[in-house]
Design an enzyme around this catalytic site. Sequence first.
Site, PDB file in Angstrom:
ATOM      1  N   LEU A  55       0.818  -1.209   0.000  1.00 47.97           N
ATOM      2  CA  LEU A  55       0.000   0.000   0.000  1.00 47.97           C
ATOM      3  C   LEU A  55       0.849   1.255   0.000  1.00 47.97           C
ATOM      4  O   LEU A  55       0.466   2.271  -0.575  1.00 47.97           O
ATOM      5  CB  LEU A  55      -0.933   0.012   1.220  1.00 47.97           C
ATOM      6  CG  LEU A  55      -1.996  -1.087   1.290  1.00 47.97           C
ATOM      7  CD1 LEU A  55      -2.771  -0.985   2.599  1.00 47.97           C
ATOM      8  CD2 LEU A  55      -2.946  -0.984   0.102  1.00 47.97           C
ATOM      9  N   GLU A  57       5.050   2.965   1.454  1.00 48.30           N
ATOM     10  CA  GLU A  57       6.338   2.747   2.110  1.00 48.30           C
ATOM     11  C   GLU A  57       6.836   4.063   2.668  1.00 48.30           C
ATOM     12  O   GLU A  57       6.786   5.098   1.998  1.00 48.30           O
ATOM     13  CB  GLU A  57       7.344   2.168   1.121  1.00 48.30           C
ATOM     14  CG  GLU A  57       8.644   1.708   1.750  1.00 48.30           C
ATOM     15  CD  GLU A  57       9.506   0.900   0.802  1.00 48.30           C
ATOM     16  OE1 GLU A  57      10.581   0.443   1.239  1.00 48.30           O
ATOM     17  OE2 GLU A  57       9.106   0.727  -0.368  1.00 48.30           O
ATOM     18  N   GLY A  58       7.292   4.038   3.907  1.00 51.23           N
ATOM     19  CA  GLY A  58       7.811   5.227   4.554  1.00 51.23           C
ATOM     20  C   GLY A  58       9.193   4.994   5.111  1.00 51.23           C
ATOM     21  O   GLY A  58       9.844   3.981   4.823  1.00 51.23           O
ATOM     22  N   SER A  59       9.650   5.944   5.920  1.00 51.81           N
ATOM     23  CA  SER A  59      10.993   5.842   6.484  1.00 51.81           C
ATOM     24  C   SER A  59      11.094   4.705   7.495  1.00 51.81           C
ATOM     25  O   SER A  59      12.167   4.146   7.702  1.00 51.81           O
ATOM     26  CB  SER A  59      11.371   7.169   7.157  1.00 51.81           C
ATOM     27  OG  SER A  59      10.425   7.508   8.159  1.00 51.81           O
ATOM     28  N   GLY A  61       9.116   1.781   7.460  1.00 48.72           N
ATOM     29  CA  GLY A  61       8.882   0.458   6.899  1.00 48.72           C
ATOM     30  C   GLY A  61       7.785   0.468   5.853  1.00 48.72           C
ATOM     31  O   GLY A  61       7.308   1.516   5.431  1.00 48.72           O
ATOM     32  N   LYS A  62       7.375  -0.741   5.457  1.00 47.70           N
ATOM     33  CA  LYS A  62       6.350  -0.912   4.430  1.00 47.70           C
ATOM     34  C   LYS A  62       4.978  -1.101   5.074  1.00 47.70           C
ATOM     35  O   LYS A  62       4.862  -1.549   6.206  1.00 47.70           O
ATOM     36  CB  LYS A  62       6.668  -2.129   3.555  1.00 47.70           C
ATOM     37  CG  LYS A  62       7.979  -2.033   2.797  1.00 47.70           C
ATOM     38  CD  LYS A  62       8.225  -3.307   1.993  1.00 47.70           C
ATOM     39  CE  LYS A  62       9.542  -3.225   1.230  1.00 47.70           C
ATOM     40  NZ  LYS A  62       9.806  -4.470   0.458  1.00 47.70           N
ATOM     41  N   VAL A  63       3.954  -0.754   4.291  1.00 48.20           N
ATOM     42  CA  VAL A  63       2.573  -0.987   4.702  1.00 48.20           C
ATOM     43  C   VAL A  63       1.903  -1.834   3.630  1.00 48.20           C
ATOM     44  O   VAL A  63       1.922  -1.476   2.451  1.00 48.20           O
ATOM     45  CB  VAL A  63       1.798   0.328   4.901  1.00 48.20           C
ATOM     46  CG1 VAL A  63       0.355   0.030   5.302  1.00 48.20           C
ATOM     47  CG2 VAL A  63       2.466   1.198   5.950  1.00 48.20           C
ATOM     48  N   LYS A  78       1.682  -2.646   9.141  1.00 47.53           N
ATOM     49  CA  LYS A  78       2.943  -1.909   9.019  1.00 47.53           C
ATOM     50  C   LYS A  78       4.073  -2.861   9.405  1.00 47.53           C
ATOM     51  O   LYS A  78       4.117  -3.352  10.533  1.00 47.53           O
ATOM     52  CB  LYS A  78       2.936  -0.675   9.922  1.00 47.53           C
ATOM     53  CG  LYS A  78       4.146   0.230   9.746  1.00 47.53           C
ATOM     54  CD  LYS A  78       4.156   1.354  10.780  1.00 47.53           C
ATOM     55  CE  LYS A  78       3.035   2.314  10.571  1.00 47.53           C
ATOM     56  NZ  LYS A  78       3.143   3.487  11.501  1.00 47.53           N
ATOM     57  N   ASP A 176       2.467  16.316  15.193  1.00 46.79           N
ATOM     58  CA  ASP A 176       2.762  16.197  13.759  1.00 46.79           C
ATOM     59  C   ASP A 176       1.477  16.114  12.936  1.00 46.79           C
ATOM     60  O   ASP A 176       1.344  15.270  12.050  1.00 46.79           O
ATOM     61  CB  ASP A 176       3.635  14.965  13.497  1.00 46.79           C
ATOM     62  CG  ASP A 176       4.356  15.043  12.150  1.00 46.79           C
ATOM     63  OD1 ASP A 176       4.444  16.149  11.582  1.00 46.79           O
ATOM     64  OD2 ASP A 176       4.827  14.003  11.657  1.00 46.79           O
TER      65      ASP A 176
END
Length: 433
Positions: A55, A57-59, A61-63, A78, A176
């Site tokens: 779905l 990907e961020g700093s 990990g993957k989702v 996640k 945030d």
Amino acid sequence: MEVVDPQQLGMFTEGELMSVGMDTFIHRIDSTEVIYQPRRKRAKLIGKYLMGDLLGEGSYGKVKEVLDSETLCRRAVKILKKKKLRRIPNGEANVKKEIQLLRRLRHKNVIQLVDVLYNEEKQKMYMVMEYCVCGMQEMLDSVPEKRFPVCQAHGYFCQLIDGLEYLHSQGIVHKDIKPGNLLLTTGGTLKISDLGVAEALHPFAADDTCRTSQGSPAFQPPEIANGLDTFSGFKVDIWSAGVTLYNITTGLYPFEGDNIYKLFENIGKGSYAIPGDCGPPLSDLLKGMLEYEPAKRFSIRQIRQHSWFRKKHPPAEAPVPIPPSPDTKDRWRSMTVVPYLEDLHGADEDEDLFDIEDDIIYTQDFTVPGQVPEEEASHNGQRRGLPKAVCMNGTEAAQLSTKSRAEGRAPNPARKACSASSKIRRLSACKQQ
């Protein structure tokens, strides 16, 4: 055709090779004539969850999308690698803090943590969350104006304030708030997510004073941009929500800069302009939320009492729809677990047709499971204990795994008519609570 000894081919020229029949077994074809068979998607199970496609990907990990084989609910997981978290400043601490916070939060406008799985061998953590079809930032990026119509923006903002008020009532400062951390369901419900940098105030704290901030620079207030040691945590969230409202209604940011130093310099000065087409009520609300002095900045109660917040805005423009999936271009954002589900449901039960991540998945804890006595036969028919690993819910993983393999080998035509959900549950080696 005459068979030619390969060792003799080196003695011939190219023309002579053609004469001995080389053109009969070396063919050149265009790439358009090649028909590629699509790669078969192998089903992968993490505990009771059937994995789907990526779905995002961020700093951290993957989702990925997953399907709960017991409830058949669509979820998102996640996937966090401990090795990667160690390279991020405060990475492990932020993740553990987020899990602790989400476990005690229950609100329709705050993302819900469903389950936590931990793989000791591969050093992976799986945070199973409720599924959201899209992020607000993705919707903004899908239209040229980079904004929502006033009616749509008003609906999202009201939900943001509802969720933010709940967090503050629980003594939690998000720190945030921004469109990138606001998710949306298929029904249009907004969910505040990513509490990795959030702070839980002490239950007996005199006020909401905070000392650290790790939020996105463009959404930080002047007191943080100017480097103050302490600041009001709740007023930081109010400022960030004001920048978010400014962004989703105008498509712009109140403060910009070529680099983070210039950006913080502009924020520290507190000078910004509101486009004239916003109208007096919205402009007044933005000024109250983006007030330079934290003490004069609007509270959530003042926001709720504001005329723009209380007013019913008729739809003057078509709302921004949820964009198609960026990878598959699927406008309906269908379940990506369907191909894997069809693989399990349509094929014969064979161990080679699916993957189980591990025989044991540890849930809701970061420690290894306990041990229970495994029975050993003795001369008088009684059995004595040997250690046997168990799941956190007490299920004996090895016993279930052996039983599952034995059932797979037993010929029983009636088993092929079983539902897909029951097949997934049977293939899962370790049931989760």
